[in-house]
Each structure stands twice: as C-alpha cells, then as structure tokens.
Design a protein around this motif. Structure first.
Motif, PDB file in Angstrom:
ATOM      1  N   CYS A 126     -26.129  69.328 125.433  1.00 10.97           N
ATOM      2  CA  CYS A 126     -26.458  68.172 125.753  1.00 10.97           C
ATOM      3  C   CYS A 126     -27.586  67.673 126.020  1.00 10.97           C
ATOM      4  N   LYS A 160     -26.700  70.157 119.011  1.00  8.84           N
ATOM      5  CA  LYS A 160     -26.564  69.074 118.405  1.00  8.84           C
ATOM      6  C   LYS A 160     -25.020  69.415 117.684  1.00  8.84           C
ATOM      7  N   GLY A 164     -22.425  68.485 120.384  1.00  8.77           N
ATOM      8  CA  GLY A 164     -20.906  67.807 119.838  1.00  8.77           C
ATOM      9  C   GLY A 164     -19.553  68.534 120.139  1.00  8.77           C
ATOM     10  N   GLU A 175     -18.985  60.144 120.341  1.00  9.63           N
ATOM     11  CA  GLU A 175     -20.302  60.334 120.665  1.00  9.63           C
ATOM     12  C   GLU A 175     -20.660  61.597 119.899  1.00  9.63           C
ATOM     13  N   ALA A 176     -19.279  62.480 119.895  1.00  8.28           N
ATOM     14  CA  ALA A 176     -19.425  63.603 119.191  1.00  8.28           C
ATOM     15  C   ALA A 176     -19.206  63.326 118.009  1.00  8.28           C
ATOM     16  N   ARG A 179     -23.216  62.903 116.949  1.00  7.35           N
ATOM     17  CA  ARG A 179     -24.119  64.325 116.655  1.00  7.35           C
ATOM     18  C   ARG A 179     -23.727  65.028 115.251  1.00  7.35           C
ATOM     19  N   TYR A 180     -23.065  65.614 115.033  1.00  4.18           N
ATOM     20  CA  TYR A 180     -21.724  66.117 114.313  1.00  4.18           C
ATOM     21  C   TYR A 180     -23.059  65.483 112.718  1.00  4.18           C
ATOM     22  N   ALA A 196     -21.263  71.473 110.843  1.00  4.50           N
ATOM     23  CA  ALA A 196     -21.070  70.539 111.199  1.00  4.50           C
ATOM     24  C   ALA A 196     -20.045  69.439 110.514  1.00  4.50           C
ATOM     25  N   ALA A 200     -17.074  67.449 112.139  1.00  5.92           N
ATOM     26  CA  ALA A 200     -17.385  66.043 112.032  1.00  5.92           C
ATOM     27  C   ALA A 200     -15.968  65.245 111.264  1.00  5.92           C
ATOM     28  N   ALA A 203     -13.327  64.911 114.680  1.00 11.11           N
ATOM     29  CA  ALA A 203     -14.375  64.219 115.968  1.00 11.11           C
ATOM     30  C   ALA A 203     -13.687  62.989 115.137  1.00 11.11           C
TER      31      ALA A 203
END
Length: 374
Positions: A126, A160, A164, A175-176, A179-180, A196, A200, A203
C-alpha cells in the motif's frame, strides 16, 4: 592624513565590512548544518547573494545540503509518506534548476534519485501504491527526473494487487475493490489482471455478505429481519439446486426451529443456501373432532376440533436474493388426547372449540422437508 587620502580609503573599509558580514553568514550556515539543514541552505543563499561573498564553492555546497535533505525525504517517502516524497522531489528540482549541466551536481542528484528508485517496490504494497500514484500524477519537469515516472507501470500493478490483498485481510472490502478495479481498468493486459479480477470478485462478495448480514439482523421486538422484505444477493453462496439438504436460516417460527435437524440449519449468512421467513401460523384442515367434558356445555360435553398448523413462509435463495417459493407449510400432529389442557384467564368457560394438533419432531421435519430437503 589629508581629506583626499581618507576618501580613497573608504571603499576599502566598505569592502572589509561587507566581507565581515558575509563571513558571519557563512559561519551561521555552518552552525546550522548539524540540526537545521534547510535553514543552513537558506543562510548560504543569503551569503551567495551578499556583495562580500568570496567562497566560490558556496553554491555547490548549497546544492549538497539540498541533496542531503532530498535523500532523507526520499528515505521517509518509502513508508508511503507522499508529503516527504513531494518535498524530496522539490529539492531535487531546485538543485537541477540551478545546475542543469555542470559542476557534476546533476550526477549527484541522479544518484540520490536512483538510490530511491532502486528500493522500489517496498515490502509495504500500500505504501508502494501511494508512491506510484504520486509519481504517475506529477507534472512533467526536469528530464533528469522523468525516469521516476517511467517506473510507474513496472511497480503499480503489483502494488495495487498486493495492497488489495492487505486491505482484504483488514476487512476493508470497498477499498480493496477499488485497488483491484484500477488494475483491471488501467492494466487489462497485465499478467496480474486475472488475479485482480479474482480479487475484485472476492471483494464484491465480501461487500455483499456484509449487506446480507446487516439485513438479517433482528431488531428488538421482532422475529423477522429486514431481509425478509428487502433481500440481497451473496454471490458466493451455494446454489439452491439438487436434493439437499440446503442449509437454511429460519426466522419467525421459534416453536419449530429447534425441531429441525442440525444439518439443515446454517450457522450464519456465510454458509446459508436459504432464508426462510415464517409468519404467524393459522388454522389448517380439521384432522379430528372429539368431545371433552365441560360443565358449561349442553349435555356436559364440548366438541373440540383439532386442526393442522398452516405456516405461511417465504423462501429466498441467498445466492441471488430471489424468492424461490411462497407457500403454506402444513404441520400435522396428534389429535384428541385423553386429557386436554387449556388456559383461561379468570372464569373457566370450558375448552376452546378449535386447537392445533400436537406435532412431533418428525411432523415438523416433514413439513419443512419439502423446502430444505426436497
């Protein structure tokens, strides 16, 4: 001395005074270097502008002070401190603006920058992500610093994705997800794009699960959660298909829930396939009518009808949040016991004319089986 001679000596006195003032500035700068490097650099600039300045290396020494400050700032910036990062680059720009080519200072600035870039990415994903975002957003400037922007595509996707994952571990789902999604949007062909996309999805599922859990909370004075009126999907739930049993969360039927097999009941939203919302039972079909003694009835007997329980239910699939069935469950049971127990308030007016049958555990399970284990 004659007046003419005294006039001739005045410029010498003035120069001596100027040189003394400049010397004092130089000494102040040296004293400040130990603990106030930027103040020392400003004092040194005052010295270089002073008419009594004589030290030819003053500007180069000023550059050294700023480069030392830049190096310290960039060390701090490796923690993700973008204010320190901005400060470090401002110092580098100031030096390069004063010495664009000569005196070897540009090379010294390049070494400071390389020392920073060589430590990217850091172990803190991060922090690296914040550094990459700042570098990618900086305005074009000195060409000697442009390679800092060029490193962004090399470090940003991994930063990123890693950030994540760290945010997921801290339960910061939204927030994660951000990033994804930035990776899939900005680097769709990168080797980490597939990871990613998976992140996503995870998340998004976690966000959905939180929402389902919130809607399943039962408020004081109610047996039915908000979910029963406004269901929500949770994409990671098992689908409602096959023979089952399909683990369920049952609301609104406290009398019968304890009779269901433990393998039929979910521990929470995370492992539930169904949400069953039961309303107050109503009288169903009459199973049997039997006479019971009653001193207030003609002939001394009161007929009592034993009726099935009908429980209105709505059943939702957790995976989609969709209503899969709405029906009345028929709960059968024993009727006409030898002795009928009933309650009254003040005066005993005899047994009621209608009562529910007394269901066994198997009777309750048979009623729910059609939904949970068809």
């Amino acid at each position: 001395l004659s007046p003419a001679h005294r006039v001739a000596d005045a410029p010498l006195a003035k120069r001596a005074a100027e040189e003394a003032e400049a010397c004092e500035l130089l000494l102040n700068s040296e004293r400040q270097e130990g603990s106030q490097r930027l103040r020392a650099a400003r004092t040194l600039l005052d010295y270089t502008d002073h008419p009594g300045a004589r030290w030819e290396e003053a500007e180069r020494h000023w550059a050294g002070l700023l480069l030392a400050e830049a190096s310290d700032d960039l060390d701090t910036a490796l923690t993700g401190d973008v204010e320190a990062l901005d400060s470090g680059f401002r110092h580098l720009s100031a030096v390069l603006g004063e010495f664009p080519d000569g005196a070897g200072v540009a090379d010294d600035a390049g070494e400071v920058l390389d020392g920073f870039l060589d430590r990217l990415p850091t172990d803190d994903a991060c922090a690296t992500e914040r550094i990459a975002a700042w570098l990618g957003g900086r305005e074009p400037g000195e060409k000697a610093l442009e390679r800092a922007t060029g490193i962004v595509p090399e470090i940003e996707p991994g930063a990123k994705v890693g950030c994540g994952a760290d945010l997921m571990a801290d339960h910061q789902w939204a927030e994660a997800l951000g990033r994804y999604e930035q990776v899939t949007d900005e680097y769709p062909d990168h080797e980490l794009a597939a990871e990613a996309r998976t992140g996503a999805d995870d998340a998004s599922a976690a966000i959905e699960l939180d929402e389902v859990r919130d809607r399943l909370l039962v408020s004081t004075g109610s047996d039915i959660p908000d979910y029963c009126g406004t269901p929500a999907p949770y994409r990671k739930a098992a689908p409602y298909e096959g023979d089952g049993p399909h683990r369920a969360l049952v609301f609104g039927d406290p009398d019968h829930k304890g009779e269901l097999a433990s393998s039929w009941l979910a521990d929470g939203a995370g492992d539930a396939v169904l949400v069953i919302c039961a309303e107050e039972p109503t009288m169903g079909a009459t199973v049997e009518t039997c006479p019971y003694e009653s001193g207030l009835s003609a002939g001394g007997n009161q007929s009592v009808s034993f009726r099935e329980k009908e429980i209105p239910i709505r059943v939702y699939e957790v995976r989609t949040g969709e209503l899969v069935t709405e029906r009345n469950l028929r709960v059968r049971g024993a009727s006409c016991p030898e002795t009928l127990e009933y309650e009254y308030l003040i005066t005993d007016l005899g047994p009621p004319s209608e009562v529910y049958v007394t269901p066994s555990r198997d009777d309750v399970r048979n009623a729910y089986r059609s939904v949970i284990a068809p």
